[in-house]
Design a protein around this motif. Structure first.
Motif, PDB file in Angstrom:
ATOM      1  N   PHE A 186      -3.289   7.569  13.096  1.00 52.34           N
ATOM      2  CA  PHE A 186      -4.179   7.104  12.035  1.00 52.34           C
ATOM      3  C   PHE A 186      -3.393   7.164  10.740  1.00 52.34           C
ATOM      4  O   PHE A 186      -2.826   8.199  10.405  1.00 52.34           O
ATOM      5  N   VAL A 187      -3.371   6.046  10.032  1.00 54.81           N
ATOM      6  CA  VAL A 187      -2.653   6.013   8.765  1.00 54.81           C
ATOM      7  C   VAL A 187      -3.664   5.869   7.641  1.00 54.81           C
ATOM      8  O   VAL A 187      -4.428   4.908   7.591  1.00 54.81           O
ATOM      9  N   PHE A 188      -3.708   6.874   6.779  1.00 57.10           N
ATOM     10  CA  PHE A 188      -4.596   6.838   5.617  1.00 57.10           C
ATOM     11  C   PHE A 188      -3.802   6.261   4.458  1.00 57.10           C
ATOM     12  O   PHE A 188      -2.694   6.717   4.175  1.00 57.10           O
ATOM     13  N   LEU A 189      -4.377   5.231   3.817  1.00 54.40           N
ATOM     14  CA  LEU A 189      -3.623   4.472   2.827  1.00 54.40           C
ATOM     15  C   LEU A 189      -4.373   4.394   1.510  1.00 54.40           C
ATOM     16  O   LEU A 189      -5.597   4.501   1.479  1.00 54.40           O
ATOM     17  N   THR A 190      -3.605   4.212   0.442  1.00 55.54           N
ATOM     18  CA  THR A 190      -4.241   3.877  -0.826  1.00 55.54           C
ATOM     19  C   THR A 190      -3.719   2.529  -1.294  1.00 55.54           C
ATOM     20  O   THR A 190      -2.520   2.265  -1.249  1.00 55.54           O
ATOM     21  N   ALA A 231       0.841  -1.193   0.000  1.00 57.68           N
ATOM     22  CA  ALA A 231       0.000   0.000   0.000  1.00 57.68           C
ATOM     23  C   ALA A 231       0.873   1.239   0.000  1.00 57.68           C
ATOM     24  O   ALA A 231       2.093   1.144   0.165  1.00 57.68           O
ATOM     25  N   THR A 232       0.254   2.393  -0.227  1.00 58.21           N
ATOM     26  CA  THR A 232       0.992   3.652  -0.214  1.00 58.21           C
ATOM     27  C   THR A 232       0.382   4.549   0.856  1.00 58.21           C
ATOM     28  O   THR A 232      -0.842   4.586   1.022  1.00 58.21           O
ATOM     29  N   VAL A 233       1.246   5.272   1.578  1.00 64.91           N
ATOM     30  CA  VAL A 233       0.741   6.178   2.611  1.00 64.91           C
ATOM     31  C   VAL A 233       0.177   7.426   1.937  1.00 64.91           C
ATOM     32  O   VAL A 233       0.840   8.071   1.129  1.00 64.91           O
TER      33      VAL A 233
END
Lengths: 348, 274
Positions: free
Chosen positions: A302-306, A289-291
């Motif tokens: 909180f880590v938002f990922l794509t 995944a990418t941050v």
């Protein structure tokens, strides 16, 4: 007193604000009506208070059907979002008002007002007028006015929403303690899922006038009846990924999760942020995944990922560090995953 | 500095314009008849006399007119306030079918849209048939009717300012509709009520047209009609008229001053939320 809604519907013109609501609330319960604005929770409360008429269906307090009982004879107490303190009366007169209209003798009134004021620690405010009080103090007075007598139930309409965050958490605790002490049936309306989770013995989640689920906070969180409930309860929200199951593996473009479900072409998997582990190093079976961005909350991050076209949120320890656009790897706790019918949103 | 100066000039001009007729009336009431027509008029240096006051209130029946005016103004104001306040409350709080609440409001207001003189003849005929000509009752009824729309619209605005939550809280607390109205809503609109009362009283006190049409006898005549009656084809009693006029100003002035604190608050009620 126990309270029962039986197939209650409320329409304003052509709009169904509350749609066929059935709810049984036991004596002494603390029930929270939870939902986004416009879901009919406040209308439900106002129907119970007699401030709105019931279009169809019945409402019972104990065994008494109260549809046609005027508000003043329902013997309920209500705390309004605006507090609705009488501006021209002193705090003592405000609190004594329900006793005054019941023609309680003056000494008894004063005694009860003092008792309640002591309980809520507002004795020093009794001679003031509402406008001289801070928001938190007004909130206490509104509460005092409700508990000064022993009504059949307390109704609370977003009573904490006008307070600042710190005070809200403090009052939340005090409310819970107070209800425990008094043991009176309480119905509490809010759009704040944290209030619902912390206060309620049972939560009724509503959406567009329809009851979605009525259960304990733990069951609402762990076994949401549908995608809406799953998404609404919990912060940050649950992650949803559309995909299919083939041979015991959930598949969605770049995501593969082993599951114990039968094959299906269309399914939505729901994963809470705390069930996604974010790793800085690749690992066997982990998803790349990418941050997108990280938010340090102090005690956690909180880590938002794509991942391809999917956006996910994960909870990581506070020490977790990753730059924007840097590659990370995810491990998903598969046995904590929820499954929903993609079309109907119902839990599977 | 210059700005302040011009402000005072403007205020002085306005004050002079407003007070000049009053001053003129007051001095005439104290001047002997010979000074009324002196040219140039003696502005300050004349010998004051109370003869016109004596004539008006002792020789003639202006005392009687004064009492009639007071009775009619006070009773009609009270009637209009009571009826109008209840009407305004219903219009402000209850939704009627077929949008009747807003239609009724417009309808009530429309009674003030035509010139009052239009109703003079019908009212005269009605009062004649009711045998109410030359009675205070006739004037009380008519003034109440004419003040009602004003009261309804003023009070409706004030009621709209009172949050519904307060009444709903009172109802949940166990009070009746009426109890909530009297214990919670009315105390909050009291300044508005006072302001409305002052205006009603002024209008009734000064009303001339209907009083002229409906009353002719000394026992039923109000002060404005009585004063105007001193303009006859033979003579104009400036002194008596001015004396009566000077006295007529006093009650309203006293009442308005007593209510001043409410007047300001009432008229600006929407501006500050409590």
């Amino acid at each position: 007193m126990s309270i029962k809604f039986e197939n209650v519907t409320k329409t304003f013109g052509d709009t169904r604000v509350v749609d066929d609501l059935s709810l049984e609330i036991d004596d002494g319960e603390f029930v929270v009506l939870l939902g986004p604005s416009g879901c009919g929770k406040t209308t439900t409360l106002r129907m119970l208070a007699g401030l709105e008429t019931v279009t169809t269906g019945d409402i019972y307090i104990g065994d008494e059907r109260i549809n046609d009982v005027p508000t003043q004879h329902r013997d309920l107490a209500m705390v309004f979002q605006s507090y609705a303190l009488y501006p021209h009366m002193t705090i003592a007169e405000n609190i004594a008002y329900p006793l005054r209209v019941r023609k309680l003798d003056k000494n008894e009134r004063a005694k009860r007002v003092n008792d309640v004021a002591a309980m809520l620690e507002i004795e020093s405010l009794l001679d003031r007028k509402p406008r001289q009080l801070s928001g938190g103090e007004r909130q206490r007075v509104a509460l005092a006015r409700a508990i000064v007598r022993e009504p059949r139930a307390y109704l609370m309409d977003e009573p904490l929403s006008n307070l600042d965050a710190r005070l809200r958490v403090q009052m939340r605790g005090e409310l819970k303690r107070l209800q425990h002490q008094l043991g009176t049936t309480t119905i509490y309306v809010t759009h704040d899922q944290a209030e619902a989770m912390t206060l309620a013995s049972r939560v009724a989640v509503m959406k567009r006038g329809k009851l979605q689920q009525f259960d304990t906070p733990l069951n609402i969180y762990n076994h949401p009846a549908n995608r809406f409930v799953a998404e609404f309860v919990g912060s940050p929200s649950m992650n949803f990924i559309d995909g299919r199951i083939d041979g015991g593996v959930f598949m969605s473009e770049l995501i593969r999760i082993p599951v114990t479900k039968e094959n299906t072409n269309q399914i939505t998997i729901g994963i809470r942020p705390e069930h996604i582990r974010v790793l800085n190093e690749p690992q066997n079976g982990a998803i790349a995944a990418t941050v997108y961005v990280t938010e340090l909350m102090g005690n956690e991050t909180f880590v938002f990922l794509t991942v391809g076209n999917n956006r996910l949120i994960a909870r990581a320890p506070a020490e977790f560090r990753a730059d924007v656009e840097s590659p990370v790897w995810l491990r998903i706790v598969a046995d904590k995953a929820h499954f929903f019918d993609t079309r109907t949103g119902l839990s599977i | 500095m210059k700005h302040r100066f011009s402000k005072y000039v403007a205020l002085s001009v306005a004050l002079a314009a407003a007070l000049a007729p009053v001053y003129w009336m007051f001095t005439i009431s104290l001047k002997s008849e010979i000074d009324h027509f002196a040219s140039p008029p003696p502005w300050f240096n004349f010998t004051p006399t109370l003869e016109h006051y004596y004539e008006a209130f002792v020789t003639r029946s202006f005392g009687q007119y004064l009492i009639t005016s007071a009775v009619v103004a006070v009773i009609s104001t009270l009637c209009a306030l009571v009826l109008g306040t209840f009407a305004a409350y219903s219009l402000a709080r209850f939704r009627l079918p077929y949008n009747l609440d807003s239609r009724l409001s417009m309808w009530i207001l429309s009674t003030r849209m035509f010139p009052a003189i239009v109703t003079a003849v019908p009212l005269f005929l009605m009062m004649r048939d009711l045998r109410l000509l030359n009675t205070k009752a006739a004037l009380i009824i008519v003034y109440t009717a004419f003040n009602l729309p004003f009261v309804v619209w003023m009070m409706r605005g004030f009621f709209d300012e009172v949050p519904r939550d307060l009444e709903e809280a009172a109802l949940v607390d166990g009070d009746s509709r009426m109890g909530a109205l009297f214990r919670v809503v009315l105390p909050l609109v009291a300044p508005g009520l006072a302001a409305t009362a002052v205006f009603c009283l002024i209008v009734s006190w000064n009303e001339f047209l209907f009083a002229l049409v409906l009353t002719q006898t000394d026992a039923s005549m109000t002060l404005p009609v009585g004063i105007a009656g001193r303009v006859t084809q033979y003579e104009i009693k400036w002194g008596v008229m001015s004396a009566a006029g000077a006295v007529a100003i006093v009650p309203i002035l006293v009442f308005a001053m007593a209510m001043q604190k409410y007047l300001v608050r009432g008229l600006s009620m929407g501006a500050v939320k409590g």
